[in-house]
Scaffold this active site. Structure first.
Site, PDB file in Angstrom:
ATOM      1  N   ARG A 195      -0.871  -6.091   2.310  1.00  0.00           N
ATOM      2  CA  ARG A 195      -0.065  -4.885   2.490  1.00  0.00           C
ATOM      3  C   ARG A 195       1.052  -4.895   1.459  1.00  0.00           C
ATOM      4  O   ARG A 195       1.624  -5.949   1.149  1.00  0.00           O
ATOM      5  CB  ARG A 195       0.530  -4.824   3.903  1.00  0.00           C
ATOM      6  N   HIS A 207      -6.198   0.568  -2.992  1.00  0.00           N
ATOM      7  CA  HIS A 207      -6.467   0.078  -1.631  1.00  0.00           C
ATOM      8  C   HIS A 207      -7.957   0.183  -1.295  1.00  0.00           C
ATOM      9  O   HIS A 207      -8.359   0.843  -0.328  1.00  0.00           O
ATOM     10  CB  HIS A 207      -5.638   0.842  -0.605  1.00  0.00           C
ATOM     11  N   ILE A 208      -8.762  -0.520  -2.078  1.00  0.00           N
ATOM     12  CA  ILE A 208     -10.222  -0.457  -1.903  1.00  0.00           C
ATOM     13  C   ILE A 208     -10.795  -1.751  -1.318  1.00  0.00           C
ATOM     14  O   ILE A 208     -12.008  -1.954  -1.332  1.00  0.00           O
ATOM     15  CB  ILE A 208     -10.922  -0.158  -3.252  1.00  0.00           C
ATOM     16  N   GLU A 238       1.678   4.655  -0.268  1.00  0.00           N
ATOM     17  CA  GLU A 238       0.348   5.005  -0.759  1.00  0.00           C
ATOM     18  C   GLU A 238       0.022   6.456  -0.410  1.00  0.00           C
ATOM     19  O   GLU A 238       0.186   6.850   0.744  1.00  0.00           O
ATOM     20  CB  GLU A 238      -0.694   4.055  -0.153  1.00  0.00           C
ATOM     21  N   GLY A 267      -6.256 -16.569   7.598  1.00  0.00           N
ATOM     22  CA  GLY A 267      -7.147 -15.970   8.591  1.00  0.00           C
ATOM     23  C   GLY A 267      -8.537 -15.805   8.003  1.00  0.00           C
ATOM     24  O   GLY A 267      -8.923 -16.511   7.060  1.00  0.00           O
TER      25      GLY A 267
END
Length: 324
Positions: A236, A282-283, A265, A154
């Protein structure tokens, strides 16, 4: 006056605090729940009790949350992935859901490249050594001429391919979505997942989480990877079976991993303690530029909603439910 409830992380709000004032200027009342991470469920329920519009960050929007918001008509994801929202139930309740696709694509792709460089050149380890007063040469691996496999082609996958072309990497991709124009532009070949895993020196996971991709990289598929290979996940956490990944990393079955996302998380995963793993919290979309673009798209969609205009980037079709 319509009521808007904004619940996002503090760092994202501080990167674009104008969103509250800008939405209020559209004629809506805005209340905020700004935290360091996910909001407490009861706080979320309290904030949504009379909200018409909900700007969602990472909080899980399940049936209990939706039922606690009887006035809710519109949920806007402050980002791209909507796997934390029960779309079927929202649709059943006549609630529109939209996201902001593509706005974080460049930022997440940049992090993927950064993680790939960090794990292959052992940059964090060298940094820690220097801070500890040590001068020690860590032998790494180069990217030039290596094969990069991208799972998911994508907007993020395409940006990764664009950036990887500057490293003279051979790029292959797998997934159900195949943008042939982008593939030709960046000289990307499509292949099946098993072939990609068996032949790539670096594997980057950039597909969305859904039932068909849950534990897509399980013990069997991770076992196909080359012993010299690295896996990078910026999508993910649940796309990779973390227990299987821990096993192959501890045994040296693959050389290393770089992870921005985890099954739970904040995480307590043992993966964060391995010497051949680079981790970040998760940045992927955490750049000021990215957050501003998402914020502006959010404001535009709320303006459309308040004016009765068509909404951009709807991910469900609740209109048919309302009419039935």
């Amino acid at each position: 006056m319509k009521k808007v409830f904004l619940a996002i992380g503090r760092s994202f709000y501080e990167a674009y605090p104008q969103i509250k004032e800008n939405i209020e200027s559209l004629g809506a009342e805005v209340s905020c729940l700004i935290g360091d991470y996910a909001a407490d469920k009861q706080e979320l329920i309290a904030g949504l009790k009379d909200a018409d519009i909900y700007i969602n960050g990472i909080e899980k929007v399940d049936q209990e949350i939706i039922d606690a918001a009887p006035s809710l008509k519109y949920i806007l994801k402050y980002g791209t992935g909507v796997d934390n929202i029960d779309l079927d139930y929202a649709t059943e309740k006549g609630i529109s859901v939209s996201n902001a696709p593509g706005q974080n694509a460049s930022a997440v792709a940049e992090l993927a490249i950064g993680l790939m460089l960090s794990v292959s050149r052992k940059i964090p380890q060298s940094h820690a050594d220097m801070q500890a007063g040590n001068w020690r040469i860590a032998m790494g691996n180069g990217l030039d001429g290596k094969r990069l496999g991208i799972i998911g082609f994508g907007s993020i996958g395409q940006n990764i391919a664009r950036m990887a072309s500057g490293f003279n990497m051979e790029v292959v991709a797998s997934g159900t979505y195949r943008n042939m124009q982008a593939a030709r532009k960046w000289e990307v070949s499509f292949t099946e997942l098993e072939e990609l895993l068996a032949t790539s020196d670096y594997v980057i996971v950039s597909t969305s989480l859904k039932s068909s991709t849950y534990h897509l990289l399980d013990r069997k598929r991770l076992g196909l990877m080359k012993p010299s290979a690295y896996v990078i996940n910026i999508a993910r956490g649940d796309i990779i079976d973390e227990s299987a990944l821990l096993e192959v990393l501890q045994s040296g079955r693959i050389r290393g991993a770089a992870l921005d996302v985890f099954s739970k998380e904040p995480t307590d995963s043992k993966l964060t303690q391995l010497p051949n793993v680079v981790v970040t919290p998760h940045i992927g979309g955490a750049t000021e530029e990215c957050v501003r673009m998402i914020g502006k798209m959010t404001e535009e969609n709320i303006g459309n909603f308040l004016s009765g205009l068509p909404l951009m980037n709807l991910v469900n079709s609740p209109a048919a439910v309302r009419q039935s």
